[in-house]
Write a protein that holds these residues in place. Structure first.
Motif, PDB file in Angstrom:
ATOM      1  N   ILE A   1       0.830  -1.227  -0.029  1.00 56.96           N
ATOM      2  CA  ILE A   1      -0.040   0.014  -0.029  1.00 56.96           C
ATOM      3  C   ILE A   1       0.796   1.269   0.144  1.00 56.96           C
ATOM      4  CG2 ILE A   1      -1.973   1.329   1.234  1.00 56.96           C
ATOM      5  CD1 ILE A   1      -2.662  -1.652   2.592  1.00 56.96           C
TER       6      ILE A   1
ATOM      7  N   LEU B   1      -0.904  -0.669  -4.439  1.00 59.22           N
ATOM      8  CA  LEU B   1      -2.292  -0.314  -4.229  1.00 59.22           C
ATOM      9  C   LEU B   1      -2.182   1.323  -3.573  1.00 59.22           C
ATOM     10  CD1 LEU B   1      -4.104  -3.160  -2.715  1.00 59.22           C
ATOM     11  CD2 LEU B   1      -4.279  -2.441  -4.867  1.00 59.22           C
TER      12      LEU B   1
ATOM     13  N   GLU C   1      -6.098   5.087  -1.543  1.00 62.00           N
ATOM     14  CA  GLU C   1      -7.766   5.097  -1.644  1.00 62.00           C
ATOM     15  C   GLU C   1      -8.073   3.738  -1.637  1.00 62.00           C
ATOM     16  OE1 GLU C   1      -6.051   6.747  -5.074  1.00 62.00           O
ATOM     17  OE2 GLU C   1      -5.349   7.715  -2.809  1.00 62.00           O
ATOM     18  N   LYS C   2      -7.389   2.670  -1.866  1.00 62.96           N
ATOM     19  CA  LYS C   2      -7.790   1.231  -2.162  1.00 62.96           C
ATOM     20  C   LYS C   2      -6.895   0.396  -1.039  1.00 62.96           C
ATOM     21  CE  LYS C   2      -8.704   1.207  -6.917  1.00 62.96           C
ATOM     22  NZ  LYS C   2      -8.593   0.466  -8.343  1.00 62.96           N
ATOM     23  N   GLN C   3      -6.718   1.232  -0.012  1.00 65.13           N
ATOM     24  CA  GLN C   3      -5.975   0.261   1.157  1.00 65.13           C
ATOM     25  C   GLN C   3      -6.624  -0.542   1.856  1.00 65.13           C
ATOM     26  OE1 GLN C   3      -4.693   2.903   4.479  1.00 65.13           O
ATOM     27  NE2 GLN C   3      -6.852   3.444   5.027  1.00 65.13           N
TER      28      GLN C   3
ATOM     29  N   THR D   1      -8.440  -2.792   0.350  1.00 62.45           N
ATOM     30  CA  THR D   1      -8.341  -4.038  -0.483  1.00 62.45           C
ATOM     31  C   THR D   1      -7.159  -4.779   0.054  1.00 62.45           C
ATOM     32  OG1 THR D   1      -9.391  -3.323  -2.348  1.00 62.45           O
ATOM     33  CG2 THR D   1      -8.276  -5.134  -2.709  1.00 62.45           C
TER      34      THR D   1
END
Length: 243
Positions: free
Chosen positions: A76, A95, A98-100, A102
């Protein structure tokens, strides 16, 4: 590929029945002795101290290794990677912040699979240990500071009660509490707690709650013996702790 290979690898590593293998080196089927558990406590009680410590270390690694690999394969942005395995950088998925969620979710699913692999190993009829050491391994990779506090909780309860089971149950119950406290005390770059900012690691909290409850559930026979007054205390001269 990284999203599914990490949990699969974790389950396979977690399922290795080191306690069974170690006891067999001494010609003992650990499942037929003591509590019948393949975990480190029963190995220590039945086979001996050095074998129990070896089993504890290997069971811990079963949790630590897959979560370290997962953290390095699913990175991340802006998050520190400890320990950093540079040779995996070429295979890593990066990633954005904003997509942490996931990335965090895959990390904790990987951790859970390692524990489930130990507790329900397909190599021993989907049976296994209680997952305390393997849980400690994954937590060492995910939240090392909490592990230090959990060890203190375990030691205090063990020293005061001489029951391995009570110490393990108490540490399991303390885990989600410590995770929640950590979210409130850790702050972001703006000095705002992660809890207040809404950026706290939600999958990690639910993972800690899940494995805490799972560990307590796996100790249900110990809880019954404690209620009946038949659970044995651990001592130097009598190691009949049914854990």
């Amino acid at each position: 590929m990284q999203l599914w290979i990490c949990p699969v690898l974790a389950f396979l590593l977690g399922s290795i029945p080191f306690g069974l293998f170690i006891a067999r080196l001494k010609g003992i089927d650990i499942r037929a002795h003591g509590s019948g558990n393949i975990g480190a406590t029963n190995v220590l009680r039945v086979v001996g101290k050095q074998y129990g410590i070896t089993c504890l270390f290997l069971d811990l690694l079963k949790g630590y290794i897959p979560i370290v690999i997962a953290i390095n394969l699913i990175q991340i942005d802006g998050k520190a990677i400890v320990p950093h395995l540079g040779f995996l950088d070429g295979l890593a998925m990066h990633l954005p912040v904003e997509k942490q969620f996931t990335g965090q979710l895959v990390h904790v699913i990987t951790a859970l699979c390692a524990v489930l692999g130990h507790n329900y190993s397909p190599w021993v009829g989907f049976k296994g240990g209680k997952g305390i050491a393997t849980s400690g391994g994954v937590l060492l990779g995910l939240m090392p500071a909490a592990v230090v506090l959990l060890i203190l909780v375990w030691i205090i309860l063990f020293v005061t009660t001489r029951y391995v089971s009570i110490a393990s149950i108490g540490a399991a119950a303390a885990l989600p509490v410590l995770t929640h406290i950590g979210a409130r005390f850790h702050k972001n770059a703006d000095g705002i707690s992660l809890w207040e900012a809404g950026t706290w690691n939600k999958p990690l909290f639910f993972f800690s709650l899940t494995i805490g409850l799972l560990a307590i559930w796996k100790h249900r026979t110990n809880i019954q013996r404690l209620r009946e007054g038949t659970e044995h205390r651990f001592s130097r001269n009598n190691t009949k702790e049914s854990s």
